[in-house]
Design a protein around this motif. Structure first.
Motif, mmCIF file in Angstrom:
data_model
loop_
_atom_site.group_PDB
_atom_site.id
_atom_site.type_symbol
_atom_site.label_atom_id
_atom_site.label_comp_id
_atom_site.label_asym_id
_atom_site.label_seq_id
_atom_site.Cartn_x
_atom_site.Cartn_y
_atom_site.Cartn_z
ATOM 1 N N THR A 142 80.027 -33.363 -117.700
ATOM 2 C CA THR A 142 81.140 -32.415 -117.095
ATOM 3 C C THR A 142 81.810 -32.892 -115.598
ATOM 4 O OG1 THR A 142 79.894 -30.584 -116.093
ATOM 5 C CG2 THR A 142 80.417 -30.506 -118.371
ATOM 6 N N ARG A 144 81.621 -31.095 -112.989
ATOM 7 C CA ARG A 144 80.666 -30.555 -112.242
ATOM 8 C C ARG A 144 79.339 -31.139 -112.076
ATOM 9 N NH1 ARG A 144 81.276 -27.450 -107.750
ATOM 10 N NH2 ARG A 144 82.191 -25.408 -108.616
ATOM 11 N N GLU A 145 78.930 -31.702 -113.397
ATOM 12 C CA GLU A 145 77.579 -32.215 -113.266
ATOM 13 C C GLU A 145 77.913 -33.566 -112.560
ATOM 14 O OE1 GLU A 145 76.546 -30.385 -117.889
ATOM 15 O OE2 GLU A 145 77.145 -32.258 -117.565
ATOM 16 N N THR A 171 72.274 -22.530 -109.677
ATOM 17 C CA THR A 171 73.322 -23.102 -110.721
ATOM 18 C C THR A 171 73.465 -24.602 -110.468
ATOM 19 O OG1 THR A 171 74.882 -21.146 -110.217
ATOM 20 C CG2 THR A 171 75.875 -23.311 -110.907
ATOM 21 N N HIS A 175 72.698 -27.232 -113.595
ATOM 22 C CA HIS A 175 73.411 -28.483 -113.724
ATOM 23 C C HIS A 175 72.714 -29.676 -113.678
ATOM 24 C CE1 HIS A 175 77.596 -26.806 -113.774
ATOM 25 N NE2 HIS A 175 77.380 -26.239 -112.675
ATOM 26 N N THR A 178 70.877 -30.055 -117.048
ATOM 27 C CA THR A 178 71.819 -30.497 -118.027
ATOM 28 C C THR A 178 71.745 -32.040 -118.029
ATOM 29 O OG1 THR A 178 72.663 -28.282 -118.314
ATOM 30 C CG2 THR A 178 73.808 -29.968 -119.458
#
Length: 201
Positions: A142, A144-145, A171, A175, A178
């Motif tokens: 993503t 954000r990742e 958070t 991330h 993931t």
């Protein structure tokens, strides 16, 4: 006459490209910059038709500069000319509005032809890179990742990354976890290297 801007942070490369392209009777290099964040202003000031952009430059990447050109000077076409022929870069560049993507070892005649084709509205992508990009598929990360992995590239601790990203440490850990899973890595440093090698960052 097709008016060109060259954007590359290496002056020697810019000079060599300018010398090669100026040999063509229908091409003229009218502006050169060494930073990505100087592209739009220089393109506007010199009234250019096509911008040749390197990817990795200070201030702004070539992909970001292409997106800025599309937003602010939609009549100006952009062509990425880079050493870094990573499949993820090709996909991201095309999504940003780049009309062409070639590597720096492209023969001079082919580069000049790519400039002409881009100028007429065609899209030009190095065939080998296009095939690799299709086989590699889109980035699994993503936005954000990818941002968190970029911040992790220098080995900063989670607390520092969290402060820079304006997120909680928990958070950021989520991330990173993931992203590690998606890249098939075992550590965040390895995940960042894998993502960078694929052009996802």
């Amino acid at each position: 006459m097709i008016r060109l801007l060259l954007a590359d942070d290496q002056a020697l490369v810019r000079g060599a490209l300018a010398a090669l392209l100026d040999l063509e009777t229908d091409l003229e290099v009218v502006a050169q910059v060494g930073r990505g964040d100087e592209v739009v202003a220089a393109a506007r000031a010199a009234d250019v038709d096509v911008c040749l952009l390197d990817i990795e430059m200070p201030g702004m990447t070539g992909i970001e500069a292409a997106a800025a050109l599309r937003a602010e000077l939609p009549g100006v076409r952009s062509l990425v000319v880079t050493t870094f022929g990573r499949p993820g870069y090709v996909r991201r560049a095309l999504e940003a509005g780049v009309a062409g993507f070639v590597v720096k070892d492209t023969p001079a005649r082919e580069l000049a032809d790519a400039v002409r084709r881009v100028h007429t509205g065609l899209r030009v992508v190095d065939p080998e890179l296009a095939a690799e990009s299709l086989l590699a598929g889109p980035s699994p990360l993503t936005v954000r990742e990818a941002e968190i992995l970029t911040l992790a590239l220098d080995g900063s601790p989670v607390a520092v990354i969290a402060a820079r990203a304006h997120l909680t440490a928990g958070t950021v850990r989520n991330h990173l976890s993931t992203a590690i899973g998606k890249t098939g890595a075992t550590t965040r440093a390895e995940a960042a290297r894998v993502a960078q090698a694929n052009g996802w960052l």
